[in-house]
Write an enzyme that holds these catalytic residues in place. Structure first.
Site, mmCIF file in Angstrom:
data_model
loop_
_atom_site.group_PDB
_atom_site.id
_atom_site.type_symbol
_atom_site.label_atom_id
_atom_site.label_comp_id
_atom_site.label_asym_id
_atom_site.label_seq_id
_atom_site.Cartn_x
_atom_site.Cartn_y
_atom_site.Cartn_z
ATOM 1 N N TYR A 127 0.815 -1.218 0.000
ATOM 2 C CA TYR A 127 0.000 0.000 0.000
ATOM 3 C C TYR A 127 0.851 1.272 0.000
ATOM 4 O O TYR A 127 0.361 2.352 -0.290
ATOM 5 C CB TYR A 127 -0.940 0.028 1.215
ATOM 6 C CG TYR A 127 -2.071 -0.988 1.155
ATOM 7 C CD1 TYR A 127 -2.247 -1.781 0.043
ATOM 8 C CD2 TYR A 127 -2.950 -1.140 2.208
ATOM 9 C CE1 TYR A 127 -3.258 -2.716 -0.025
ATOM 10 C CE2 TYR A 127 -3.975 -2.076 2.159
ATOM 11 C CZ TYR A 127 -4.117 -2.864 1.038
ATOM 12 O OH TYR A 127 -5.130 -3.782 0.981
ATOM 13 N N ASP B 289 -3.579 -18.079 1.335
ATOM 14 C CA ASP B 289 -4.752 -18.717 0.715
ATOM 15 C C ASP B 289 -5.309 -19.798 1.634
ATOM 16 O O ASP B 289 -6.527 -19.903 1.839
ATOM 17 C CB ASP B 289 -4.428 -19.268 -0.690
ATOM 18 C CG ASP B 289 -3.057 -19.931 -0.772
ATOM 19 O OD1 ASP B 289 -2.267 -19.807 0.187
ATOM 20 O OD2 ASP B 289 -2.779 -20.591 -1.791
ATOM 21 N N ASP C 290 -5.529 -6.785 5.638
ATOM 22 C CA ASP C 290 -6.715 -6.013 5.257
ATOM 23 C C ASP C 290 -7.864 -6.982 4.966
ATOM 24 O O ASP C 290 -8.989 -6.824 5.440
ATOM 25 C CB ASP C 290 -6.361 -5.192 3.999
ATOM 26 C CG ASP C 290 -7.404 -4.145 3.687
ATOM 27 O OD1 ASP C 290 -8.383 -4.030 4.443
ATOM 28 O OD2 ASP C 290 -7.242 -3.438 2.674
#
Ligand code: NAD
Length: 353
Positions: free
Chosen positions: A140, A218, A242
């Site tokens: 980010y 995952d 997030d």
């Protein structure tokens, strides 16, 4: 003496912070606490008065206190402002200026609400874990970033000190809980994740009492839904955190129940996950529990008063067990309590706990 700055913000932010202040007042009285409270404008409420969402005065106040309690910012009135003037920009700025590099989000299921989730009660019951997300690094913020007509690009980068400090905080948190930490990465594909993993393992050498497990992101997304009880503390980088913190939060019920803490080396900010909820603002309908639980996190992290945090959680639990529900957590046929009614009930339960 502790100094608390409150920035209620907009919409239901003002209502839920008022509830939190009622709880803090009751605690001050009961435990003879000295907490000085100063309120400042933030978000649209500040823009309407000063022409900016975050003034230097509010920022300075936030830098010169022991903890900040934030309600929520934004709403339709300020939606069409240029990007840099929007409430989201002010939120990012306050987090950055305060150096808040770690975001704590508990995923705790209250027994009384075990039916409010989309998961089966037997999978969910007893779930209680903490997601710690790195907040100021990773993709980010990495440079270079951008896009043109033919390409879009971002950079995932972590410095050693950034991984070390969040890993240390995660191990410290695990030490206070069940001493189990899962570090989530994608080390099979991303070099930056392999680097993260190496550093987390280095820091582990100082916390050998904690059981450390690595998990690919995952698999982690699947495990959180398959068997959430297996987790105690999760630590992960900004992007993965997030997503995982939203999944973890939502399996436990409503947005109105979810508190958070953002912690830095010198400052800390506590806030509910939800926004300003313009659809119910000003109607005494908001669920204040997320904000009241954020106050519990404040007592735990900023004031080191675990017993008071425990009292707050117990008062919330008792209130829910009595059957009291705001609209967002009510089942069909339940009578629905207002913000002030449920706040009064939690405050009354605090006084007797
Ligand atoms: P929201 O979280 O405000 O609301 C989403 C839905 O959840 C709404 O139906 C709302 O009524 C409900 N809800 C939220 N909190 C609740 C509570 N405590 N009790 C009962 N119901 C609750 O998200 P949104 O509608 O996407 O955004 C509204 C505004 O809030 C926007 O301007 C957005 O930018 C802003 N926002 C601010 C923050 C923040 O301040 N940290 C976070 C998210 C959104």
């Amino acid at each position: 003496m502790f100094k608390l700055v409150t920035i209620p913000g907009d919409g239901i932010g003002t209502e839920v912070v008022a509830s939190a202040l009622q709880v803090i007042d009751a605690l001050k009285e009961k435990h003879d606490l000295e907490i000085e409270i100063e309120e400042h404008l933030f978000g649209g409420a500040s823009y309407d008065v000063h022409g900016e969402m975050l003034t230097e005065e509010t920022l300075e106040a936030c830098k010169n206190c022991d903890a900040v309690l934030l309600g929520a910012v934004g709403g339709p009135k300020w939606e069409n402002l240029p990007h840099e003037k929007k409430p989201e920009a002010a939120l990012l700025k306050i987090r950055k200026e305060l150096g808040l590099f770690a975001n704590f989000r508990p995923a705790k299921v209250y027994d009384a609400l075990v039916n409010a989730s989309s998961l089966k009660p037997d999978i969910l019951s007893g779930t209680d874990f903490m997601v710690i997300r790195e907040l100021t690094g990773g993709i980010y913020f990495g440079q270079p970033r951008g896009y043109d007509d033919n390409r879009g690009w971002n950079t995932m980068v972590y410095e050693k000190y950034e991984v070390e400090r969040i890993a240390r905080l995660a191990f410290e948190t695990a030490m206070k809980r069940e001493k189990r930490l899962v570090s989530i990465d994608k080390a099979n594909v991303l070099e930056c994740s392999q680097f993260w993993r190496n550093i987390v393992h280095d820091v582990h050498k100082d916390y050998l009492e904690v059981e450390l497990t690595d998990m690919y992101v995952d698999n982690a997304a699947m495990q959180v839904v398959r068997d959430p009880k297996q987790f105690d503390v999760i630590v992960t980088k900004n992007l993965f955190g997030d997503i995982l913190s939203d999944i973890s939060g939502m399996i436990t019920g409503s947005l109105g129940m979810l508190p958070s803490a953002s912690i830095g080396s010198r400052h800390a900010l506590y806030e509910p996950i939800h926004g300003s909820a313009p659809d119910i603002a000003g109607r005494n309908k908001a669920n204040p529990i997320a904000t009241i639980a954020s106050v519990a996190m404040m007592f735990e992290h900023s004031f080191s008063m675990q017993h008071i945090a425990g009292d707050i959680y117990t008062a919330i639990e008792k209130t829910l067990e009595s059957g009291m529900r705001t609209a967002d957590i009510a089942n069909p046929g339940d009578s629905v309590a207002s913000t002030t009614e449920i706040t009064d009930a939690i405050t009354a339960n605090l006084e007797v706990s």
